[in-house]
Design a protein around this motif. Structure first.
Motif, mmCIF file in Angstrom:
data_model
loop_
_atom_site.group_PDB
_atom_site.id
_atom_site.type_symbol
_atom_site.label_atom_id
_atom_site.label_comp_id
_atom_site.label_asym_id
_atom_site.label_seq_id
_atom_site.Cartn_x
_atom_site.Cartn_y
_atom_site.Cartn_z
ATOM 1 N N LEU A 278 -1.171 -0.772 1.275
ATOM 2 C CA LEU A 278 -2.059 -1.509 2.173
ATOM 3 C C LEU A 278 -3.004 -0.617 2.967
ATOM 4 C CD1 LEU A 278 0.267 -4.348 3.558
ATOM 5 C CD2 LEU A 278 -1.255 -4.355 1.557
ATOM 6 N N ALA A 279 -2.490 0.454 3.558
ATOM 7 C CA ALA A 279 -3.330 1.293 4.429
ATOM 8 C C ALA A 279 -3.503 2.700 3.866
ATOM 9 C CB ALA A 279 -2.716 1.352 5.828
ATOM 10 N N PHE A 280 -3.402 2.845 2.556
ATOM 11 C CA PHE A 280 -3.399 4.198 1.994
ATOM 12 C C PHE A 280 -4.726 4.926 2.224
ATOM 13 C CE2 PHE A 280 -3.204 7.282 -1.638
ATOM 14 C CZ PHE A 280 -2.149 8.021 -1.124
ATOM 15 N N SER A 281 -5.825 4.213 2.213
ATOM 16 C CA SER A 281 -7.114 4.879 2.458
ATOM 17 C C SER A 281 -7.144 5.488 3.857
ATOM 18 C CB SER A 281 -8.274 3.895 2.281
ATOM 19 O OG SER A 281 -8.193 2.841 3.229
ATOM 20 N N TYR A 282 -6.479 4.832 4.814
ATOM 21 C CA TYR A 282 -6.413 5.368 6.177
ATOM 22 C C TYR A 282 -5.514 6.605 6.219
ATOM 23 C CZ TYR A 282 -8.463 0.896 7.521
ATOM 24 O OH TYR A 282 -9.295 -0.193 7.643
ATOM 25 N N VAL A 283 -4.481 6.614 5.393
ATOM 26 C CA VAL A 283 -3.607 7.783 5.310
ATOM 27 C C VAL A 283 -4.368 8.971 4.728
ATOM 28 C CG1 VAL A 283 -1.543 8.750 4.208
ATOM 29 C CG2 VAL A 283 -1.498 6.403 5.092
ATOM 30 N N VAL A 284 -5.070 8.741 3.629
ATOM 31 C CA VAL A 284 -5.791 9.812 2.943
ATOM 32 C C VAL A 284 -6.829 10.453 3.858
ATOM 33 C CG1 VAL A 284 -7.411 10.290 1.067
ATOM 34 C CG2 VAL A 284 -5.399 8.881 0.638
ATOM 35 N N HIS A 285 -7.461 9.649 4.696
ATOM 36 C CA HIS A 285 -8.513 10.168 5.581
ATOM 37 C C HIS A 285 -7.980 10.534 6.968
ATOM 38 C CE1 HIS A 285 -10.910 7.921 2.521
ATOM 39 N NE2 HIS A 285 -11.657 9.007 2.627
ATOM 40 N N SER B 54 6.930 10.113 -2.320
ATOM 41 C CA SER B 54 6.189 9.021 -2.941
ATOM 42 C C SER B 54 6.842 7.692 -2.576
ATOM 43 C CB SER B 54 6.172 9.194 -4.461
ATOM 44 O OG SER B 54 5.461 10.368 -4.824
ATOM 45 N N PRO B 55 6.072 6.599 -2.528
ATOM 46 C CA PRO B 55 6.629 5.307 -2.114
ATOM 47 C C PRO B 55 7.857 4.882 -2.912
ATOM 48 C CG PRO B 55 4.242 5.198 -2.217
ATOM 49 C CD PRO B 55 4.620 6.524 -2.785
ATOM 50 N N GLN B 56 7.850 5.143 -4.229
ATOM 51 C CA GLN B 56 8.971 4.702 -5.059
ATOM 52 C C GLN B 56 10.265 5.426 -4.741
ATOM 53 O OE1 GLN B 56 6.138 6.046 -6.171
ATOM 54 N NE2 GLN B 56 6.492 7.647 -7.698
ATOM 55 N N THR C 102 4.981 -1.746 -6.180
ATOM 56 C CA THR C 102 5.360 -0.398 -6.601
ATOM 57 C C THR C 102 6.772 -0.377 -7.174
ATOM 58 O OG1 THR C 102 3.942 0.540 -4.870
ATOM 59 C CG2 THR C 102 5.585 2.004 -5.826
ATOM 60 N N ALA C 103 7.636 -1.258 -6.690
ATOM 61 C CA ALA C 103 9.025 -1.281 -7.153
ATOM 62 C C ALA C 103 9.130 -1.504 -8.659
ATOM 63 C CB ALA C 103 9.805 -2.364 -6.412
ATOM 64 N N TYR C 104 8.243 -2.337 -9.204
ATOM 65 C CA TYR C 104 8.272 -2.642 -10.632
ATOM 66 C C TYR C 104 7.299 -1.788 -11.435
ATOM 67 C CZ TYR C 104 11.279 -6.793 -10.492
ATOM 68 O OH TYR C 104 12.353 -7.659 -10.380
ATOM 69 N N THR D 65 6.852 1.646 4.429
ATOM 70 C CA THR D 65 6.220 2.296 3.280
ATOM 71 C C THR D 65 5.210 1.371 2.624
ATOM 72 O OG1 THR D 65 8.169 3.660 2.867
ATOM 73 C CG2 THR D 65 6.654 3.355 1.027
ATOM 74 N N PHE D 66 5.554 0.109 2.483
ATOM 75 C CA PHE D 66 4.608 -0.849 1.895
ATOM 76 C C PHE D 66 3.341 -0.970 2.753
ATOM 77 C CE2 PHE D 66 3.220 -5.400 1.582
ATOM 78 C CZ PHE D 66 2.635 -5.294 0.332
ATOM 79 N N LEU D 67 3.490 -0.851 4.056
ATOM 80 C CA LEU D 67 2.321 -0.930 4.933
ATOM 81 C C LEU D 67 1.402 0.276 4.737
ATOM 82 C CD1 LEU D 67 3.959 -2.200 8.254
ATOM 83 C CD2 LEU D 67 2.689 -3.536 6.558
ATOM 84 N N GLU D 68 2.002 1.470 4.574
ATOM 85 C CA GLU D 68 1.149 2.663 4.412
ATOM 86 C C GLU D 68 0.689 2.854 2.973
ATOM 87 O OE1 GLU D 68 1.717 5.726 2.888
ATOM 88 O OE2 GLU D 68 3.852 5.673 2.459
ATOM 89 N N PHE D 69 1.465 2.337 2.008
ATOM 90 C CA PHE D 69 1.043 2.352 0.609
ATOM 91 C C PHE D 69 1.550 1.099 -0.074
ATOM 92 C CE2 PHE D 69 1.313 3.043 -3.899
ATOM 93 C CZ PHE D 69 0.156 3.728 -4.190
#
Length: 384
Positions: free
Chosen positions: A335-342, A293-295, A122-124, A329-333
């Protein structure tokens, strides 16, 4: 050693954004290859994306979106990633150069080297790296501070917070003139320069924000709402969302009120105060925002690196908390963003961790800033 670490981590980032190495979760590069590239096609016609509610940026944001055109021998996405890498190099060079001066420290360069890859690809894959570079340069090159702050504010608003600890009136004036000049030029030359104000006003509560935790919890107790793509981000939509969004705005206003009180009470300004105040102000703004947002983590990361180039900084503890929040943040987005959304336990747990670290960083930074600059009132001895 530093250059080796930087080269190794950036090689991994480049491989990730080029999809040679695939990071689990959503493809973070589509913002570049789809959204940014689409905007660039509209911007090249001489107008802003007036019909696209995802365009929520001040007019100078057109510059990084159009910048890949400077490398016509590469496709848009590849050119964007190359420019992100070059921007990263410039920031490192500034931090190393300043860190070698008397009273300075190489810790800032190490913080930047370690912190950026903690955010993953996401950084780039966002233009926030460029905005952060402008903010870093504004703090490290005082001769250009005002114009660079003005430019940064017209790129993504938040760099205006760098003025929080600035007492030099000339910097305020030059920042205002630079911002006003750029805004006038864009307004005259390109229709829709101020359309972003309406689109930004109508945003809701994004699923990664502090306020979103209310709905992540409520989703397990019958709350009749939903998660959907709205105004360019994944947001909660449904009952009480506007209320929570207004509460977030109120918290932001309270944060600004605290900054005003601090500025009125502050007396002891040192060589580190401008950077320390900017760092604290940006943390307040991010933590209370309707959208995290992650950035966004790149912003305090760059300012933390600047603070840590100064041996006298009071922001060491808060900077380490930002590094931890970046990793979370990298762990939640993504990697685990689908778990966050639900609103599943893993995703919500990671979100609580990340937002908790940001809150702790903001509180620690504000407390350190206050204690460092506001004189303590000594009580008079009681009369007998």
């Amino acid at each position: 050693m530093l250059l080796t670490a930087w080269s190794a981590t950036r090689a991994l980032l480049v491989l990730c954004v080029l999809r040679v190495l695939v990071v689990p979760g959503p493809d973070v590069t589509t913002d570049v290859s789809v959204i940014y590239q689409g905007w660039s096609q509209v911007l090249r016609t001489g107008t802003f994306p007036l019909d696209d509610v995802t365009w929520q940026y001040p007019p100078a944001a057109a510059l990084p979106v159009l910048a890949p055109g400077l490398l016509p021998f590469l496709d848009y996405a590849a050119a964007f990633f190359v420019l992100a890498l070059l921007t990263d190099v410039v920031v490192l060079w500034l931090l190393v150069r300043v860190g070698r001066r008397p009273g300075r420290s190489p810790a800032g360069a190490w913080t930047w080297t370690a912190g950026v890859p903690l955010l993953g690809p996401t950084a780039y894959a966002r233009f926030d790296l460029l905005v952060t570079a402008v903010a870093v340069a504004a703090l490290l090159v005082p001769q250009l501070r005002g114009p660079l702050i003005g430019l940064g504010a017209l790129l993504k608003v938040w760099p205006v917070l760098l003025l929080a600890g600035v007492r030099d009136r000339a910097v305020w004036v030059s920042a205002g003139l630079a911002a006003a000049g750029l805004l006038a030029a864009f307004t005259v030359l390109m229709p829709g320069a101020l359309a972003f104000l309406t689109f930004q006003r109508d945003r809701g509560t994004e699923v990664e924000s502090l306020g979103a935790l209310v709905f992540h919890a409520a989703a397990h107790f019958g709350w009749q709402g939903a998660v959907m793509m709205n105004y360019g981000s994944v947001e909660f939509v449904g009952p009480y969302v506007p209320l929570v969004s207004r509460a977030a705005l109120a918290l932001t206003l309270l944060g600004f009120a605290w900054l005003l009180v601090w500025r009125a009470r502050a007396r002891a300004f040192g060589p580190h105060t401008v950077a320390d105040a900017a760092f604290a102000a940006v943390l307040l703004f991010i933590t209370t925002s309707r959208v995290i947002s992650p950035q966004y983590l790149l912003w305090p990361l760059g300012l933390a690196a600047v603070c840590l180039t100064l041996r006298s900084t009071r922001m060491r503890s808060a900077s380490y908390l930002v590094l931890a929040a970046t990793a979370a943040t990298f762990l939640e987005f993504p990697l685990a963003f689908s778990y966050v959304v639900h609103s599943e336990p893993l995703g919500v747990g990671l979100l609580v961790l990340r937002n908790g670290l940001l809150m702790a960083a903001a509180a620690t930074a504000c407390r350190a800033l206050w204690r460092d600059t506001v004189p303590t009132r000594r009580r008079s001895p009681a009369r007998v």
